[in-house]
Scaffold this motif. Structure first.
Motif, PDB file in Angstrom:
ATOM      1  N   LEU A 157       0.871  -1.196   0.000  1.00 41.64           N
ATOM      2  CA  LEU A 157       0.000   0.000   0.000  1.00 41.64           C
ATOM      3  C   LEU A 157       0.901   1.237   0.000  1.00 41.64           C
ATOM      4  N   PRO A 158       0.616   2.222  -0.836  1.00 37.89           N
ATOM      5  CA  PRO A 158       1.493   3.403  -0.889  1.00 37.89           C
ATOM      6  C   PRO A 158       1.505   4.143   0.451  1.00 37.89           C
ATOM      7  N   VAL A 159       2.604   4.798   0.771  1.00 32.55           N
ATOM      8  CA  VAL A 159       2.668   5.566   2.026  1.00 32.55           C
ATOM      9  C   VAL A 159       1.807   6.826   1.918  1.00 32.55           C
ATOM     10  N   THR A 160       1.246   7.037   0.702  1.00 28.60           N
ATOM     11  CA  THR A 160       0.300   8.165   0.552  1.00 28.60           C
ATOM     12  C   THR A 160      -1.122   7.713   0.867  1.00 28.60           C
ATOM     13  N   ALA A 161      -1.320   6.388   1.034  1.00 28.41           N
ATOM     14  CA  ALA A 161      -2.665   5.896   1.394  1.00 28.41           C
ATOM     15  C   ALA A 161      -3.010   6.407   2.782  1.00 28.41           C
ATOM     16  N   HIS A 162      -4.289   6.704   3.018  1.00 33.15           N
ATOM     17  CA  HIS A 162      -4.677   7.168   4.352  1.00 33.15           C
ATOM     18  C   HIS A 162      -4.515   6.006   5.334  1.00 33.15           C
ATOM     19  N   PRO A 163      -3.938   6.238   6.498  1.00 32.41           N
ATOM     20  CA  PRO A 163      -3.759   5.162   7.490  1.00 32.41           C
ATOM     21  C   PRO A 163      -5.045   4.457   7.877  1.00 32.41           C
ATOM     22  N   MET A 164      -6.198   5.124   7.757  1.00 34.73           N
ATOM     23  CA  MET A 164      -7.452   4.421   8.042  1.00 34.73           C
ATOM     24  C   MET A 164      -7.719   3.370   6.958  1.00 34.73           C
ATOM     25  N   ASP A 165      -7.273   3.627   5.749  1.00 29.04           N
ATOM     26  CA  ASP A 165      -7.410   2.615   4.683  1.00 29.04           C
ATOM     27  C   ASP A 165      -6.491   1.430   4.954  1.00 29.04           C
ATOM     28  N   VAL A 166      -5.322   1.716   5.554  1.00 30.24           N
ATOM     29  CA  VAL A 166      -4.400   0.633   5.908  1.00 30.24           C
ATOM     30  C   VAL A 166      -5.011  -0.221   7.017  1.00 30.24           C
ATOM     31  N   CYS A 167      -5.594   0.453   8.025  1.00 33.12           N
ATOM     32  CA  CYS A 167      -6.262  -0.261   9.132  1.00 33.12           C
ATOM     33  C   CYS A 167      -7.378  -1.147   8.593  1.00 33.12           C
ATOM     34  N   ARG A 168      -8.184  -0.546   7.718  1.00 30.36           N
ATOM     35  CA  ARG A 168      -9.357  -1.244   7.169  1.00 30.36           C
ATOM     36  C   ARG A 168      -8.912  -2.474   6.384  1.00 30.36           C
ATOM     37  N   THR A 169      -7.835  -2.292   5.592  1.00 30.93           N
ATOM     38  CA  THR A 169      -7.302  -3.389   4.775  1.00 30.93           C
ATOM     39  C   THR A 169      -6.718  -4.487   5.661  1.00 30.93           C
ATOM     40  N   ALA A 170      -6.002  -4.075   6.686  1.00 31.68           N
ATOM     41  CA  ALA A 170      -5.391  -5.054   7.593  1.00 31.68           C
ATOM     42  C   ALA A 170      -6.466  -5.894   8.280  1.00 31.68           C
ATOM     43  N   ALA A 171      -7.534  -5.242   8.738  1.00 37.09           N
ATOM     44  CA  ALA A 171      -8.622  -5.978   9.397  1.00 37.09           C
ATOM     45  C   ALA A 171      -9.256  -6.967   8.426  1.00 37.09           C
ATOM     46  N   SER A 172      -9.377  -6.543   7.178  1.00 36.46           N
ATOM     47  CA  SER A 172      -9.978  -7.409   6.177  1.00 36.46           C
ATOM     48  C   SER A 172      -9.093  -8.620   5.875  1.00 36.46           C
ATOM     49  N   VAL A 173      -7.788  -8.379   5.784  1.00 35.68           N
ATOM     50  CA  VAL A 173      -6.850  -9.487   5.514  1.00 35.68           C
ATOM     51  C   VAL A 173      -6.836 -10.456   6.700  1.00 35.68           C
ATOM     52  N   MET A 174      -6.853  -9.889   7.912  1.00 34.38           N
ATOM     53  CA  MET A 174      -6.873 -10.762   9.098  1.00 34.38           C
ATOM     54  C   MET A 174      -8.121 -11.640   9.080  1.00 34.38           C
ATOM     55  N   GLY A 175      -9.226 -11.064   8.621  1.00 31.74           N
ATOM     56  CA  GLY A 175     -10.458 -11.852   8.533  1.00 31.74           C
ATOM     57  C   GLY A 175     -10.352 -12.960   7.513  1.00 31.74           C
TER      58      GLY A 175
END
Ligand code: SDX
Length: 379
Positions: free
Chosen positions: A88-106
């Motif tokens: 994920l680009p470092v320009t992505a909003h950190p909330m998008d990173v959180c959201r993506t991480a939660a989804s991958v963990m699921g």
């Protein structure tokens, strides 16, 4: 259905029971499973409060030992989740990173499709334990810094700060952070929690509900407000050598101009609390300690100036996000990481509500009044 029966934003609409927390605007109070949040913030670790929200009781010494061992075991960042974050680009909003991480963990969780209480409790604890590593690593990678592995000799809050900054924080900073985690944990049917309950009501899985809740929390009218508060301070300009009085005067002028232009100023107001947010005095006390610890009285000037001007102009009081933003700024968190901190805390409240929704579930599906084109037929 008559026009006047529509409750825009579900304002004032009671849709269900909950035993998780009680928000009382009249008494300006907040109870987590019956305990005043101020007492929990003063006397408990965030681990104990997480246990309380999920189980309805504070843990015994033995229960806490078993729970914290479980939480520590879940702290290391999953290498696959790290791989996903790294693309994920470092320009992505950190909330998008959180959201993506939660989804991958699921997607990767062996109990993903098991909706039993035991499975959902396991998934909740796994998310609770893993989110600090996601948030800490995301801030570090944006600074070109490497992942810091967790330390199991540190409690939840001390370890969260360790993984973020790569050094141990002093006890008063850990204490202020712990207070913020407890205050952010739970708040009845707020927008993100209700979003999670709506998703759960279809019998979808816990991670889907949490992913949706993260999406809801990102908005500046909700969790995104703590980040927006810091943008306000930055727009006014933080001048470390400035006197408290001068900073307050500049802040007042900014607020008067903002309100004259009908601007909505984040960090103020609340749908439920109309006489001030019950959590603010406790969070403000933590902010005051951080201002003294770091020697930054000018921030108190900005804080006081904005608050006074808003109160005089509209009688609107601060909400929790208002003192929380500058507190996280003083601790060294980048502004865009503030709402992910809210996520790490609210994982507990969200998952408590998800499990409660399943206990006596009913599909959440309200009505609407049609005001589109009259019936017609294709020529
Ligand atoms: C959180 O629900 C929860 O419990 C959320 C939360 C939780 O723990 O989960 O507490 C966390 O989200 C806290 C709130 C963070 N959001 C903000 O700080 C965003 C700024 N606040 C506003 O957007 C507003 O106060 C809301 C959205 C929080 C509540 O809005 P309401 O109840 O829908 O009220 P409203 O927007 O209709 O405002 C009523 C009046 C309006 O004036 P008029 O247009 O009628 O003249 O008050 C004014 C508003 O303009 N107003 C504000 C204002 N908040 C309300 N004016 C300027 N700045 C503001 N912040």
């Amino acid at each position: 259905m008559a026009e006047e029966e529509i409750k825009k934003g579900l304002a004032g609409v009671v849709v269900d029971y909950t035993a998780v927390s009680k928000v009382n605007s009249d008494t300006n109070s907040l109870l987590y499973r019956g305990y005043p949040v101020q007492e929990l913030a003063a006397r408990c670790s965030f681990e104990e409060v997480a246990y309380l929200l999920w189980n309805g009781e504070l843990p015994t010494t033995e229960e806490l030992a078993a729970f914290t061992a479980r939480e520590r075991a879940g702290r290391p960042l999953d290498p696959v989740v790290k791989q996903v974050i790294d693309v994920l680009p470092v320009t992505a909003h950190p909330m998008d990173v959180c959201r993506t991480a939660a989804s991958v963990m699921g997607a990767r969780h062996e109990l993903a499709e098991d909706s039993s209480r035991e499975a959902n409790m396991a998934k909740a604890v796994d998310l609770f334990a893993a989110m600090p590593a996601v948030v800490a690593y995301d801030q570090r990678r944006r600074r070109g810094q490497a992942l810091v592995e967790p330390r199991n000799d540190l409690g939840y809050s001390a370890n969260f700060l360790w993984m973020t900054f790569g050094e141990e924080s002093v006890p008063e900073v850990v204490e202020a952070f712990n207070v913020s985690m407890i205050l952010y944990a739970e708040h009845s049917f707020n927008a993100s929690t209700f979003a999670g309950r709506v998703i759960t009501s279809t019998l979808s899985d816990l991670h889907s509900a949490v992913t949706g809740a993260i999406g809801a929390l990102k908005g500046p009218l909700h969790g995104g407000a703590n980040e927006a508060v810091m943008h306000t301070f930055d727009e006014i300009g933080i001048r470390p050598e400035e006197s408290l009085e001068d900073a307050a005067a500049r802040a007042r002028a900014w607020m008067e101009h903002a309100l004259a232009n009908k601007k909505k100023v984040m960090g103020f107001g609340h749908r439920v609390y109309k006489h001030g947010d019950s959590r603010v005095p406790t969070m403000k006390a933590a902010l005051d300690k951080m201002i003294a610890h770091y020697g930054r009285p000018e921030l108190l000037g900005l804080y006081n100036g904005l608050e006074a001007a808003m109160d005089e102009a509209k009688g609107i009081k601060p909400n929790l996000d208002y003192p929380a933003g500058p507190t996280y700024h003083l601790m060294g968190f980048d502004t865009q990481m503030f709402t992910p901190l809210f996520v790490a805390s609210r994982i507990t409240g969200w998952t408590a509500h998800i499990m409660e929704q399943l206990e006596s579930n009913s599909l959440i599906r309200p009505l609407s009044t049609y005001n589109g084109a009259e019936e017609r037929h294709v020529p």
